[in-house]
Design an enzyme around this catalytic site. Structure first.
Site, mmCIF file in Angstrom:
data_model
loop_
_atom_site.group_PDB
_atom_site.id
_atom_site.type_symbol
_atom_site.label_atom_id
_atom_site.label_comp_id
_atom_site.label_asym_id
_atom_site.label_seq_id
_atom_site.Cartn_x
_atom_site.Cartn_y
_atom_site.Cartn_z
ATOM 1 N N ASN A 233 -10.833 26.326 9.814
ATOM 2 C CA ASN A 233 -12.224 26.685 10.092
ATOM 3 C C ASN A 233 -12.873 27.151 8.786
ATOM 4 O OD1 ASN A 233 -14.604 27.942 10.843
ATOM 5 N ND2 ASN A 233 -13.722 29.021 12.602
ATOM 6 N N CYS B 131 -20.773 30.932 11.317
ATOM 7 C CA CYS B 131 -20.305 29.556 11.535
ATOM 8 C C CYS B 131 -21.424 28.609 11.980
ATOM 9 C CB CYS B 131 -19.163 29.528 12.544
ATOM 10 S SG CYS B 131 -17.714 30.406 11.954
ATOM 11 N N HIS C 231 -18.749 21.928 14.789
ATOM 12 C CA HIS C 231 -18.135 22.962 13.944
ATOM 13 C C HIS C 231 -16.641 22.947 14.238
ATOM 14 C CE1 HIS C 231 -16.922 26.638 12.165
ATOM 15 N NE2 HIS C 231 -16.827 27.313 13.296
HETATM 16 O O1 UT7 Z 1 -15.758 29.846 14.152
HETATM 17 C C1 UT7 Z 1 -16.161 30.937 14.895
HETATM 18 C C2 UT7 Z 1 -15.753 30.792 16.272
HETATM 19 N N1 UT7 Z 1 -14.332 31.034 16.411
HETATM 20 C C3 UT7 Z 1 -13.684 30.431 17.345
HETATM 21 O O2 UT7 Z 1 -14.292 29.628 18.027
HETATM 22 C C4 UT7 Z 1 -12.258 30.816 17.606
HETATM 23 C C5 UT7 Z 1 -12.046 30.860 19.071
HETATM 24 N N2 UT7 Z 1 -10.700 31.293 19.464
HETATM 25 C C6 UT7 Z 1 -9.605 30.548 19.278
HETATM 26 O O3 UT7 Z 1 -9.631 29.523 18.638
HETATM 27 C C7 UT7 Z 1 -8.330 31.003 19.962
HETATM 28 O O4 UT7 Z 1 -8.628 32.030 20.871
HETATM 29 C C8 UT7 Z 1 -7.221 31.507 18.994
HETATM 30 C C9 UT7 Z 1 -6.639 30.311 18.262
HETATM 31 C C10 UT7 Z 1 -7.802 32.485 18.020
HETATM 32 C C11 UT7 Z 1 -6.094 32.177 19.765
HETATM 33 O O5 UT7 Z 1 -5.580 31.318 20.770
HETATM 34 P P1 UT7 Z 1 -5.356 31.864 22.257
HETATM 35 O O6 UT7 Z 1 -4.731 30.775 23.012
HETATM 36 O O7 UT7 Z 1 -6.674 32.390 22.740
HETATM 37 O O8 UT7 Z 1 -4.285 33.004 22.035
HETATM 38 P P2 UT7 Z 1 -4.400 34.577 22.347
HETATM 39 O O9 UT7 Z 1 -5.360 35.225 21.405
HETATM 40 O O10 UT7 Z 1 -4.640 34.753 23.817
HETATM 41 O O11 UT7 Z 1 -2.936 35.043 21.996
HETATM 42 C C12 UT7 Z 1 -1.809 34.558 22.717
HETATM 43 C C13 UT7 Z 1 -0.557 35.165 22.122
HETATM 44 C C14 UT7 Z 1 -0.633 36.679 21.917
HETATM 45 O O12 UT7 Z 1 0.633 37.207 22.190
HETATM 46 P P3 UT7 Z 1 0.899 37.965 23.594
HETATM 47 O O13 UT7 Z 1 -0.090 39.110 23.614
HETATM 48 O O14 UT7 Z 1 0.625 36.931 24.644
HETATM 49 O O15 UT7 Z 1 2.326 38.376 23.475
HETATM 50 C C15 UT7 Z 1 -0.895 36.809 20.436
HETATM 51 O O16 UT7 Z 1 -0.427 38.015 19.905
HETATM 52 O O17 UT7 Z 1 -0.305 34.593 20.815
HETATM 53 C C16 UT7 Z 1 -0.109 35.663 19.872
HETATM 54 N N3 UT7 Z 1 -0.570 35.220 18.571
HETATM 55 C C17 UT7 Z 1 0.190 34.569 17.683
HETATM 56 N N4 UT7 Z 1 1.474 34.192 17.702
HETATM 57 C C18 UT7 Z 1 1.952 33.546 16.633
HETATM 58 C C19 UT7 Z 1 -1.828 35.353 18.063
HETATM 59 N N5 UT7 Z 1 -1.864 34.806 16.837
HETATM 60 C C20 UT7 Z 1 -0.638 34.314 16.575
HETATM 61 C C21 UT7 Z 1 -0.073 33.643 15.489
HETATM 62 N N6 UT7 Z 1 1.216 33.261 15.552
HETATM 63 N N7 UT7 Z 1 -0.792 33.328 14.377
#
Ligand code: UT7
Length: 325
Positions: free
Chosen positions: A282, A115, A252
């Site tokens: 992204n 990225c 980005h």
């Molecule tokens: O470009 C390269 C760099 N990449 C980035 O900068 C990405 C950085 N990360 C992010 O943007 C965020 O961390 C995400 C968007 C990927 C995730 O958001 P988050 O607020 O960090 O969520 P999380 O990973 O802590 O997940 C929270 C909950 C989990 O459920 P439990 O364990 O709390 O029950 C996940 O399983 O959300 C769940 N979850 C979803 N639910 C519905 C994860 N993905 C999804 C989904 N739909 N697509």
């Protein structure tokens, strides 16, 4: 040794026709439009058609950038393509683009910093131009991340899209000064200890497969905010500039919450932040030139404006750049 500064002479981009909405994704994995919008700001993303490759997207972006610069393929002597999703293991997709645009001179190569690739490519092209080894360079970011996503993994497949963006850089005599157009400064970093947080689980040497993207999203999120904020502070400090000098922040496009978190930390007003993440998701190395093109074509970014760019990606790689457009 002569010194040239690298001036942005043209910008172009290309997005595949097919759009995948959050509603479409609801039918594929256990997710919801509400979750995706709230956590990422993404509403839809573009997906390459069957048979449409990174090289095809990059070619269209390159042609549009050449048109915007008023140049032809014969004017270019360097192509650097930032991509993590090349058409083939080799040759470099940059050489495929070179042939597609009818360029039969100069040299072309790929660069993989995921990225952050566009920032790495911009800085690399700037070095060639500064030493007079290239006069006009095409710097392209092009990706087809749809090909390396695990479409059953809701934690990653909702985040990415396909696309390409490109700039033409041209060498103008003289070192970059504060008031003059050109790349003023860039700062690049990497730290290989974090491979496990964001990687693709396949490759020619290790598995002889293409593999799928794997990410520990919330850990990457935390690193992104801290490292990006530090690299922005460093690039501004090195250049003797402050956030108040910045006209446009073109980050980005990984997640609207990251954009907002960094802007808040820096004290950058929302109206100076270019965000395309809602419409494009992204697009990895393509996201910065895509956002640049969007904001140039709609009249926000004008000649003479100071643009601040940043990115963090797999590796980790990260960095920031300051460009007077
Ligand atoms: O470009 C390269 C760099 N990449 C980035 O900068 C990405 C950085 N990360 C992010 O943007 C965020 O961390 C995400 C968007 C990927 C995730 O958001 P988050 O607020 O960090 O969520 P999380 O990973 O802590 O997940 C929270 C909950 C989990 O459920 P439990 O364990 O709390 O029950 C996940 O399983 O959300 C769940 N979850 C979803 N639910 C519905 C994860 N993905 C999804 C989904 N739909 N697509």
């Amino acid at each position: 040794m002569s010194r040239f500064r690298s001036v942005v002479a043209g910008i172009g981009s290309y997005l595949p026709e097919k759009i995948l909405s959050n509603d479409d994704l609801e039918k594929m994995v256990d997710t919801s439009d509400e979750w995706i919008r709230q956590r990422t700001g993404i509403k839809r993303r573009h997906i390459a058609a069957k048979g449409e490759t990174t090289g095809d997207l990059g070619t269209e972006a390159a042609k549009n950038a050449l048109k915007s610069a008023g140049m032809e393929a014969g004017d270019i002597d360097l192509i650097i393509l930032a991509t993590a999703t090349p058409d083939l293991t080799f040759p470099a997709t940059a050489t495929i683009i070179q042939a597609n645009i009818g360029m039969v001179r100069g040299f072309a190569f790929d660069l993989n910093a995921v990225c952050s690739g566009f920032l790495y490519a911009l800085a690399t092209a700037d070095s060639f131009i500064a030493r007079g080894q290239a006069r006009n360079a095409l710097v392209i970011g092009a990706e087809t991340f749809s090909r390396i996503l695990d479409w059953e993994d809701r934690t990653t497949c909702v985040l990415f899209g396909d696309g390409a963006g490109a700039v033409v850089l041209t060498g103008e005599p003289g070192a970059p000064g504060m008031g003059e157009r050109g790349i003023i400064h860039s700062y690049l970093r990497s730290d290989g200890r974090f491979t496990d947080l964001l990687y693709v689980d396949g490759g020619p040497s290790k598995t002889q497969t293409v593999g799928h993207l794997r990410m520990s999203g919330n850990q990457v999120f935390r690193h992104a905010i801290t490292n990006i904020a530090a690299s922005i502070a460093k690039v501004l400090d090195d250049a003797g500039l402050t956030v108040s000098d910045v006209d446009w922040f073109v980050p980005h496009q990984a997640n609207q919450r990251i954009l907002e978190g960094i802007s808040r930390r820096l004290g950058l007003p929302e109206e100076r932040v270019v965000s395309t993440v809602a419409e494009q998701g992204n697009t990895s190395a393509a996201s910065i030139p895509l956002a640049l093109d969007t904001a140039s074509r709609d009249g926000r970014i004008k000649k003479g404006d100071l643009v601040l760019m940043e990115a963090l990606g797999g590796g980790f790689t990260w960095g920031a750049a300051l460009v007077r457009m």
